[in-house]
Design a protein around this motif. Sequence first.
Motif, PDB file in Angstrom:
ATOM      1  N   LEU A  99      -2.941   2.160   9.543  1.00  0.00           N
ATOM      2  CA  LEU A  99      -3.398   1.448   8.345  1.00  0.00           C
ATOM      3  C   LEU A  99      -3.952   0.089   8.739  1.00  0.00           C
ATOM      4  CD1 LEU A  99      -0.490   2.103   5.793  1.00  0.00           C
ATOM      5  CD2 LEU A  99      -2.550   3.475   6.183  1.00  0.00           C
ATOM      6  N   ILE A 101      -4.881  -3.633   7.602  1.00  0.00           N
ATOM      7  CA  ILE A 101      -4.367  -4.556   6.579  1.00  0.00           C
ATOM      8  C   ILE A 101      -5.077  -5.885   6.739  1.00  0.00           C
ATOM      9  CG2 ILE A 101      -2.326  -5.721   5.682  1.00  0.00           C
ATOM     10  CD1 ILE A 101      -0.639  -3.458   6.954  1.00  0.00           C
ATOM     11  N   PHE A 143      -8.719   5.728  -4.760  1.00  0.00           N
ATOM     12  CA  PHE A 143      -7.604   5.796  -3.825  1.00  0.00           C
ATOM     13  C   PHE A 143      -6.822   7.100  -3.934  1.00  0.00           C
ATOM     14  CE2 PHE A 143      -8.501   1.277  -3.671  1.00  0.00           C
ATOM     15  CZ  PHE A 143      -8.324   0.995  -2.325  1.00  0.00           C
ATOM     16  N   ARG A 147      -6.327   9.377  -0.648  1.00  0.00           N
ATOM     17  CA  ARG A 147      -5.047   9.946  -0.216  1.00  0.00           C
ATOM     18  C   ARG A 147      -5.139  11.460  -0.056  1.00  0.00           C
ATOM     19  NH1 ARG A 147      -3.006   5.742  -3.562  1.00  0.00           N
ATOM     20  NH2 ARG A 147      -3.041   7.114  -5.394  1.00  0.00           N
ATOM     21  N   THR A 166      -7.932  -2.599   2.217  1.00  0.00           N
ATOM     22  CA  THR A 166      -7.247  -3.888   2.323  1.00  0.00           C
ATOM     23  C   THR A 166      -5.739  -3.715   2.487  1.00  0.00           C
ATOM     24  OG1 THR A 166      -7.183  -4.011  -0.093  1.00  0.00           O
ATOM     25  CG2 THR A 166      -9.042  -5.091   1.025  1.00  0.00           C
ATOM     26  N   ASN A 167      -5.125  -2.779   1.751  1.00  0.00           N
ATOM     27  CA  ASN A 167      -3.676  -2.508   1.868  1.00  0.00           C
ATOM     28  C   ASN A 167      -2.869  -3.807   1.847  1.00  0.00           C
ATOM     29  OD1 ASN A 167      -3.898   0.382   2.164  1.00  0.00           O
ATOM     30  ND2 ASN A 167      -4.612   0.031   4.250  1.00  0.00           N
ATOM     31  N   GLU A 172       1.174  -0.971  -2.146  1.00  0.00           N
ATOM     32  CA  GLU A 172      -0.014  -0.194  -1.791  1.00  0.00           C
ATOM     33  C   GLU A 172       0.189   0.576  -0.488  1.00  0.00           C
ATOM     34  OE1 GLU A 172      -3.216  -3.386  -3.754  1.00  0.00           O
ATOM     35  OE2 GLU A 172      -3.070  -3.119  -1.587  1.00  0.00           O
ATOM     36  N   ARG A 173       0.947   0.022   0.413  1.00  0.00           N
ATOM     37  CA  ARG A 173       1.145   0.671   1.716  1.00  0.00           C
ATOM     38  C   ARG A 173       2.222   1.751   1.660  1.00  0.00           C
ATOM     39  NH1 ARG A 173       0.558  -5.075   3.558  1.00  0.00           N
ATOM     40  NH2 ARG A 173       2.846  -5.306   3.593  1.00  0.00           N
ATOM     41  N   TRP A 176       1.070   5.481   1.495  1.00  0.00           N
ATOM     42  CA  TRP A 176       0.517   5.988   2.747  1.00  0.00           C
ATOM     43  C   TRP A 176       1.642   6.319   3.728  1.00  0.00           C
ATOM     44  CZ3 TRP A 176      -4.379   7.145   2.263  1.00  0.00           C
ATOM     45  CH2 TRP A 176      -5.220   6.379   1.456  1.00  0.00           C
ATOM     46  N   ALA A 189       0.372  -0.104  12.008  1.00  0.00           N
ATOM     47  CA  ALA A 189      -0.373  -1.078  11.214  1.00  0.00           C
ATOM     48  C   ALA A 189      -1.210  -1.951  12.128  1.00  0.00           C
ATOM     49  CB  ALA A 189       0.584  -1.945  10.397  1.00  0.00           C
TER      50      ALA A 189
END
Length: 243
Positions: A99, A101, A143, A147, A166-167, A172-173, A176, A189
């Motif tokens: 991810l 960020i 989103f 996903r 952006t996460n 939001e994270r 995932w 990350a």
Amino acid sequence: MRRRTRRAPNLSESTGKIGQEVPSNQLAPLVPHYPDEAAAAPRSAAPAPSQRHSQPRPPQDWGSPAPGRLEVETQPEITPLAAPEAQASALAPKGYVVLAIGLPGSGKTTWFNRRGVTPLSSDLLRNILFDDVEEQRFQGLVFSTLRSMLRARLIAKMPWNYVDATNLSIHERRQWIKMAKSFGYEVQAVFFDVPFEVCLERNRQRDRSVSDDMMSKMAEKLKPPAFEEGFAKITVVRVKNAV
């Protein structure tokens, strides 16, 4: 007035009068006869069932020769099962989900381009769905579709999966991370720890930019990633000469 005829005595077994005298007109029961009994008569008769187990049996000598073979097998000790978390940690992951960020203008897309990676990008998906990367009215649809695309890759057992968004927040994270772990994937990350002023200046120079007010709101929302969220690895990207 008629006189009743006297009935014969009831000699059936249902009366419970077992052992009564059998009537003279009743035939004797048939007794089966086996011709072999005469030949087998001279031999010693086998003991009755009640006598077979009454006599003690001599102990068996395991060392004496016998027609069969006796094998002794020792079972291995049963090891206690490990906890599910310990078992999961001992197994190698099926793949990785990375991810990104960071704020707009922090260098996420550039970082992927330098490594020749094509990530799952929210901007790319907006262009595919709405022919406009700046479309912001359908964030939920964007989103949820993103996903679904990651889920399809995990089902296909793709080893490396990158998400370019952006996460910003832990919330939001979380989705995932939960999805990746449910498929047995390790989550990493890449945190772009770039000063807000640098991101703001880069954003102003872009063809499609976010307003300064929106940038400020996003900066307030940004939370650095932590291992407690479920990340196995965190890579921090900074700009040169940045304090």
